[in-house]
Design a protein around this motif. Sequence first.
Motif, PDB file in Angstrom:
ATOM      1  N   GLY A   1     -15.842  -3.514   0.230  1.00  0.00           N
ATOM      2  CA  GLY A   1     -15.448  -2.130  -0.004  1.00  0.00           C
ATOM      3  C   GLY A   1     -14.495  -1.402   0.976  1.00  0.00           C
ATOM      4  N   TRP A   2     -13.999  -2.369   1.530  1.00  0.00           N
ATOM      5  CA  TRP A   2     -12.466  -2.142   2.414  1.00  0.00           C
ATOM      6  C   TRP A   2     -11.336  -1.758   1.633  1.00  0.00           C
ATOM      7  CZ3 TRP A   2     -11.922  -2.344   8.440  1.00  0.00           C
ATOM      8  CH2 TRP A   2     -12.730  -2.002   8.750  1.00  0.00           C
ATOM      9  N   ILE A   3     -10.295  -1.010   1.629  1.00  0.00           N
ATOM     10  CA  ILE A   3      -9.056  -1.102   1.046  1.00  0.00           C
ATOM     11  C   ILE A   3      -8.271  -2.699   1.608  1.00  0.00           C
ATOM     12  CG2 ILE A   3      -6.618  -0.399   0.137  1.00  0.00           C
ATOM     13  CD1 ILE A   3      -8.233   1.789   0.511  1.00  0.00           C
ATOM     14  N   LEU A   4      -7.883  -4.014   0.718  1.00  0.00           N
ATOM     15  CA  LEU A   4      -7.489  -4.370   1.509  1.00  0.00           C
ATOM     16  C   LEU A   4      -6.705  -4.378   2.493  1.00  0.00           C
ATOM     17  CD1 LEU A   4      -6.709  -6.992  -1.649  1.00  0.00           C
ATOM     18  CD2 LEU A   4      -9.042  -6.667  -0.187  1.00  0.00           C
ATOM     19  N   CYS A   5      -5.777  -4.069   2.533  1.00  0.00           N
ATOM     20  CA  CYS A   5      -5.017  -3.487   3.557  1.00  0.00           C
ATOM     21  C   CYS A   5      -5.277  -3.148   4.789  1.00  0.00           C
ATOM     22  CB  CYS A   5      -3.380  -2.632   3.547  1.00  0.00           C
ATOM     23  SG  CYS A   5      -3.856  -1.238   2.815  1.00  0.00           S
ATOM     24  N   ASP A   6      -6.754  -2.891   4.666  1.00  0.00           N
ATOM     25  CA  ASP A   6      -7.054  -2.724   5.980  1.00  0.00           C
ATOM     26  C   ASP A   6      -8.430  -3.305   6.742  1.00  0.00           C
ATOM     27  OD1 ASP A   6      -6.019   0.669   5.693  1.00  0.00           O
ATOM     28  OD2 ASP A   6      -7.723   1.258   4.642  1.00  0.00           O
ATOM     29  N   LEU A   7      -7.717  -4.599   5.765  1.00  0.00           N
ATOM     30  CA  LEU A   7      -9.025  -5.333   6.607  1.00  0.00           C
ATOM     31  C   LEU A   7      -8.030  -5.899   7.941  1.00  0.00           C
ATOM     32  CD1 LEU A   7      -9.668  -7.725   3.718  1.00  0.00           C
ATOM     33  CD2 LEU A   7     -11.244  -6.619   4.767  1.00  0.00           C
ATOM     34  N   PRO A   8      -8.715  -6.001   9.034  1.00  0.00           N
ATOM     35  CA  PRO A   8      -8.061  -6.453  10.640  1.00  0.00           C
ATOM     36  C   PRO A   8      -7.493  -8.202  10.278  1.00  0.00           C
ATOM     37  CG  PRO A   8     -10.381  -5.994  10.354  1.00  0.00           C
ATOM     38  CD  PRO A   8     -10.360  -6.322   9.137  1.00  0.00           C
ATOM     39  N   GLU A   9      -6.490  -7.797  10.922  1.00  0.00           N
ATOM     40  CA  GLU A   9      -6.086  -9.072  11.121  1.00  0.00           C
ATOM     41  C   GLU A   9      -6.901 -10.625  11.365  1.00  0.00           C
ATOM     42  OE1 GLU A   9      -2.064 -10.852  12.795  1.00  0.00           O
ATOM     43  OE2 GLU A   9      -2.241  -8.999  13.095  1.00  0.00           O
ATOM     44  N   PRO A  10      -7.591 -10.385  12.656  1.00  0.00           N
ATOM     45  CA  PRO A  10      -9.202 -11.168  13.131  1.00  0.00           C
ATOM     46  C   PRO A  10      -9.832 -11.636  11.998  1.00  0.00           C
ATOM     47  CG  PRO A  10      -8.733  -9.751  14.823  1.00  0.00           C
ATOM     48  CD  PRO A  10      -7.999  -9.076  13.656  1.00  0.00           C
TER      49      PRO A  10
ATOM     50  N   PRO B   1       4.391   3.274   2.244  1.00  0.00           N
ATOM     51  CA  PRO B   1       4.148   4.280   1.389  1.00  0.00           C
ATOM     52  C   PRO B   1       3.840   4.279   0.341  1.00  0.00           C
ATOM     53  CG  PRO B   1       6.863   2.781   1.507  1.00  0.00           C
ATOM     54  CD  PRO B   1       5.334   2.338   2.825  1.00  0.00           C
ATOM     55  N   LEU B   2       2.825   3.039   0.211  1.00  0.00           N
ATOM     56  CA  LEU B   2       2.482   2.208  -1.223  1.00  0.00           C
ATOM     57  C   LEU B   2       1.069   3.500  -1.288  1.00  0.00           C
ATOM     58  CD1 LEU B   2       3.418  -0.762  -1.970  1.00  0.00           C
ATOM     59  CD2 LEU B   2       4.728   1.188  -2.540  1.00  0.00           C
ATOM     60  N   ARG B   3       0.591   3.797  -0.178  1.00  0.00           N
ATOM     61  CA  ARG B   3      -0.372   4.169   0.531  1.00  0.00           C
ATOM     62  C   ARG B   3      -0.810   5.570   0.174  1.00  0.00           C
ATOM     63  NH1 ARG B   3      -3.943   2.111   5.136  1.00  0.00           N
ATOM     64  NH2 ARG B   3      -5.231   3.122   3.653  1.00  0.00           N
TER      65      ARG B   3
ATOM     66  N   LEU C   1      -1.443  -3.523  -5.338  1.00  0.00           N
ATOM     67  CA  LEU C   1      -2.571  -4.124  -5.327  1.00  0.00           C
ATOM     68  C   LEU C   1      -3.241  -4.225  -3.822  1.00  0.00           C
ATOM     69  CD1 LEU C   1      -2.940  -7.274  -8.186  1.00  0.00           C
ATOM     70  CD2 LEU C   1      -4.152  -4.511  -8.274  1.00  0.00           C
ATOM     71  N   LEU C   2      -2.337  -4.380  -2.702  1.00  0.00           N
ATOM     72  CA  LEU C   2      -2.883  -4.624  -1.442  1.00  0.00           C
ATOM     73  C   LEU C   2      -3.701  -3.251  -0.846  1.00  0.00           C
ATOM     74  CD1 LEU C   2      -0.305  -7.659  -0.105  1.00  0.00           C
ATOM     75  CD2 LEU C   2      -2.921  -7.650  -0.616  1.00  0.00           C
ATOM     76  N   THR C   3      -2.534  -2.268  -1.417  1.00  0.00           N
ATOM     77  CA  THR C   3      -3.321  -0.440  -1.185  1.00  0.00           C
ATOM     78  C   THR C   3      -3.959   0.201  -1.748  1.00  0.00           C
ATOM     79  OG1 THR C   3      -1.622   0.060  -2.268  1.00  0.00           O
ATOM     80  CG2 THR C   3      -0.811   0.018  -0.145  1.00  0.00           C
ATOM     81  N   THR C   4      -4.736  -0.326  -2.603  1.00  0.00           N
ATOM     82  CA  THR C   4      -5.831  -0.571  -3.682  1.00  0.00           C
ATOM     83  C   THR C   4      -6.736  -0.895  -4.359  1.00  0.00           C
ATOM     84  OG1 THR C   4      -4.551  -1.351  -6.089  1.00  0.00           O
ATOM     85  CG2 THR C   4      -3.966   1.818  -4.805  1.00  0.00           C
ATOM     86  N   MET C   5      -6.687  -2.351  -4.004  1.00  0.00           N
ATOM     87  CA  MET C   5      -8.145  -2.700  -4.674  1.00  0.00           C
ATOM     88  C   MET C   5      -8.544  -3.263  -3.528  1.00  0.00           C
ATOM     89  SD  MET C   5      -7.713  -6.847  -6.404  1.00  0.00           S
ATOM     90  CE  MET C   5      -9.064  -7.906  -5.802  1.00  0.00           C
ATOM     91  N   ARG C   6     -10.137  -3.767  -3.556  1.00  0.00           N
ATOM     92  CA  ARG C   6     -11.137  -3.011  -2.569  1.00  0.00           C
ATOM     93  C   ARG C   6     -11.991  -4.445  -2.226  1.00  0.00           C
ATOM     94  NH1 ARG C   6     -12.158   1.588  -0.181  1.00  0.00           N
ATOM     95  NH2 ARG C   6     -11.289   3.308  -1.098  1.00  0.00           N
ATOM     96  N   MET C   7     -12.182  -5.183  -0.929  1.00  0.00           N
ATOM     97  CA  MET C   7     -12.559  -6.495  -1.004  1.00  0.00           C
ATOM     98  C   MET C   7     -14.812  -5.628  -1.508  1.00  0.00           C
ATOM     99  SD  MET C   7     -11.955  -8.640   0.713  1.00  0.00           S
ATOM    100  CE  MET C   7     -12.550 -10.488   1.304  1.00  0.00           C
TER     101      MET C   7
END
Length: 69
Positions: free
Chosen positions: A21-30, A66-68, A8-14
């Motif tokens: 619209g960003w995929i959750l795993c792409d959200l910046p750490e800050p 690997p999940l992306r 889900l972290l690699t497919t769900m969008r904010m």
Amino acid sequence: MDSKLLLLLTTMRMPYGKYKGWILCDLPEPYLVWYHSKGFPEGKLGMLLHTLYEIKLNGLEYLLKPLRK
């Protein structure tokens, strides 16, 4: 850790906000650190964002690669 959660972290969008619209795993750490200080939202999204925060905080992003698709 549940592999479905990682998937889900690699497919769900904010769904809202600055990173809508960003995929959750792409959200910046800050952004995740900001949520951590203000409080994660309720429900599934909050649980996913908190999990992602912990993954990034501990340098475990390699688990998601690997999940992306």
